[in-house]
Motif scaffolding. Structure first.
Motif, PDB file in Angstrom:
ATOM      1  N   ALA B 161       0.798  -1.123  -0.030  1.00  0.00           N
ATOM      2  CA  ALA B 161       0.116  -0.071  -0.032  1.00  0.00           C
ATOM      3  C   ALA B 161       0.881   1.173  -0.128  1.00  0.00           C
ATOM      4  CB  ALA B 161      -0.882   0.085   1.200  1.00  0.00           C
ATOM      5  N   THR B 163       3.790   1.429  -1.295  1.00  0.00           N
ATOM      6  CA  THR B 163       4.542   2.014  -2.841  1.00  0.00           C
ATOM      7  C   THR B 163       3.480   2.293  -3.640  1.00  0.00           C
ATOM      8  OG1 THR B 163       4.144  -0.661  -3.244  1.00  0.00           O
ATOM      9  CG2 THR B 163       6.420  -0.153  -2.183  1.00  0.00           C
ATOM     10  N   LEU B 164       1.980   2.113  -3.148  1.00  0.00           N
ATOM     11  CA  LEU B 164       1.097   2.422  -4.231  1.00  0.00           C
ATOM     12  C   LEU B 164       0.482   3.725  -3.938  1.00  0.00           C
ATOM     13  CD1 LEU B 164      -0.931  -0.778  -4.295  1.00  0.00           C
ATOM     14  CD2 LEU B 164       0.238   0.269  -6.388  1.00  0.00           C
ATOM     15  N   GLY B 165       1.094   4.418  -2.671  1.00  0.00           N
ATOM     16  CA  GLY B 165       1.130   5.887  -2.566  1.00  0.00           C
ATOM     17  C   GLY B 165       0.197   6.133  -1.365  1.00  0.00           C
TER      18      GLY B 165
END
Ligand SMILES: Nc1ncnc2c1ncn2[C@@H]1O[C@H](COP(=O)(O)OP(=O)(O)OP(=O)(O)O)[C@@H](O)[C@H]1O
Ligand SMILES: [Mg+2]
Lengths: 261, 258
Positions: B161, B163-165
């Protein structure tokens, strides 16, 4: 100009128990990755490949050195560096489409737009018709396809993949490699791909970086001049075989060193 | 055939479940009708049914049942309203956990029933006191169990999560909470069962209504039929609430079962 610059990055893990030895996972490593490059990092198990990738992603901190993306220092994880993990990390409570749209939602895109982009990516990675499935209802290959789409939907500057196909059978793995390559040939994203499969590393990459056994160092940096778009038949070409022989020799020495530890 | 961990068909499962009750009632009937146990100590099944019917029709027992249910649900909902958010905070932030954990762990071992005399002094013998007994009995257990569940969220999902911003709030609202939700629902189901034992104890002392109150009254009259009927009613209500919880979980969290 290089897009991603890794400057003397090293990582030492503190001892796990009192009086133990600290683990030197990564020796000072420098590497520059150009825009649109597809580089694979090849090395024996435990040589620090995941550690290096996690530092680039911002999930782990370098003991020394720094990572620069477009000139800015990497300090924390962010959506500009998308990551596909070695283990299956889809959110089990979200459907395939919702998983793909996760990053878009965090960015605050309206629902209709998120759905449209997610559907588009489902199609492109070959998951049409599975939009409403939950991760548990998917095979390992389909889960990794979703994980790749989830990163690409976010439109990152660089894509980091940590042995994404390591747990798949050979046929599925070959198909996944072709899908990934097709997408890359179209999108031309910068990619850093970790693997310990020699054939995979050559087939995908424009450049293969070989790492030594622990503590990890860069041992060789080899350009792959096979022309894109690549067809799977390239795997039987003489140029491919030559590279494979060369890399096998390099890796063999490292595997022996690793085993001697 | 009996084999370790071998599943049974659903028909066999229901049949075996019913068989237990048949055997149970048969043994009970044999012991009482056969005269092996004195009437004074244990009523026979038929007397129990007759007494139960009278309770419901003549003595307004339905009202007692309603009171008891409302006390359990009321106290339990109050406990959940405090415990679930606090547990989530403790599971999320180590500092919050470090602050509350020692106290909650200590308070968890204080038996709710031991508080009853004190609570009567503070809150009288009205509804507040009953709700407080349930509340004290369930809130600390709930807090700890929810905190452990949230803290045990898969790290790789949290990292994905990030790394997905996702920012911190996104991690809490869209990773920690949804991933713990089925386990939290299961904790609520479990602790609700414990809350039932506290309510009866609370009603045994200083109460003018409720299933527990009826049981004390019946004891004074040596009416074992009524006592057993009351106990069976408690069991049935527990069974129904358990079933409703399971149904709700299946409907709310289809992903955790498929
Ligand atoms: N959190 C940690 N704490 C202590 N040591 C660690 C930690 N993470 C990794 N290591 C050590 O660092 C070394 C490199 O680990 P890393 O996971 O980067 O290897 P890898 O090249 O990805 O291996 P594989 O191919 O098996 O995935 C290993 O020896 C490992 O034991
Ligand atoms: Mg690894």
């Amino acid at each position: 100009m290089s897009k991603l610059v890794i400057e003397n990055v090293s990582r030492v893990f503190p001892p796990s128990h009192k009086g133990g030895q600290p683990t030197r996972a990564l020796e000072p490593t420098s590497l520059a990755i150009a825009d649109n490059d597809f580089i694979t990092i090849l090395g024996p198990s435990g040589c620090g490949k995941s550690t290096l990738l996690r530092i680039v992603a911002g999930l782990d901190h370098a003991t020394a050195g720094q990572v620069l993306l477009d000139g800015a220092e990497v300090k924390a994880p962010g959506p500009d560096r998308g990551m596909v993990f070695q283990s299956y990390t889809l959110f089990p409570w979200l459907t395939v489409a919702q998983n793909i749209a996760f990053g878009l939602r965090e960015r605050g895109l309206p629902e209709a737009e998120r759905l449209k982009i997610a559907q588009d990516w489902c199609q492109r990675v070959g998951l049409k018709g599975f939009e409403k499935h939950f991760p548990k209802q998917l095979s390992g290959g389909m889960q990794q396809r979703t994980a790749i789409a989830r990163v690409l939907a976010n439109n990152p500057k660089i894509m980091l993949l940590d042995e994404p196909f390591g747990a798949l059978d050979n046929q599925t793995r070959a198909l996944m490699q072709e899908t990934l390559l097709e997408i890359w040939e179209r999108e031309r994203k910068t990619v850093m791909f970790v693997t310990h499969d020699i054939e995979e590393s050559i087939f995908l990459a424009s450049r293969v970086v070989v790492m030594s056994a622990r503590p990890g160092r860069i041992k060789a940096d080899i350009r792959v001049d096979l022309p894109y778009p690549r067809h799977y038949t390239v795997k039987t070409s003489p140029a491919f075989s030559d590279l494979k022989a060369q890399l096998t020799e390099l890796i063999r020495v490292e595997a022996q060193t690793a085993a001697a530890h | 055939m009996l084999r370790p961990l071998q599943p049974v068909s659903s028909a066999a499962r229901v049949g075996l479940g019913i068989l237990f009750f048949v055997v149970f009632v048969a043994v009970w009937a044999w012991a009482t009708f056969g005269g092996y146990v004195t009437r004074t100590f244990l009523a026979d099944p038929l007397t129990m049914v007759r007494e139960g019917y009278e309770l419901l029709v003549k003595h307004g027992f339905l009202y007692d049942i309603g009171m008891t249910i409302w006390r359990v649900v009321g106290g339990f909902v109050l406990a959940a309203l405090v415990a679930v958010p606090l547990g989530i905070l403790m599971g999320t932030y180590r500092a919050v956990e470090a602050f509350f954990e020692p106290f909650v762990s200590f308070a968890r071992y204080l038996p709710a029933s031991a508080f009853i005399p004190l609570l009567i002094l503070w809150a009288g013998i009205g509804e507040t006191q009953k709700l407080l007994v349930i509340f004290i009995g369930s809130v600390f257990q709930l807090i700890l169990m929810v905190a452990v569940t949230v803290a045990g969220t898969r790290r790789d999902l949290v990292e994905a999560a990030y790394t997905l911003g996702a920012k911190d709030w996104g991690i809490i609202a869209r990773v920690l909470i949804p991933s713990s939700a089925p386990a939290i629902a299961e904790i609520l189901r479990l602790v609700l069962g414990w809350a039932w034992t506290y309510v009866i104890v609370a009603e045994l002392i200083g109460s003018s209504s409720g299933i527990g109150h009826m049981i004390v009254d019946s004891q004074a009259l040596l009416n074992t039929g009524q006592i057993i009927f009351g106990i069976i009613i408690i069991g049935l209500i527990g069974l129904v609430s358990d079933f409703l919880f399971k149904l709700a979980n299946r409907w709310l969290f289809p992903w955790s079962l498929v």
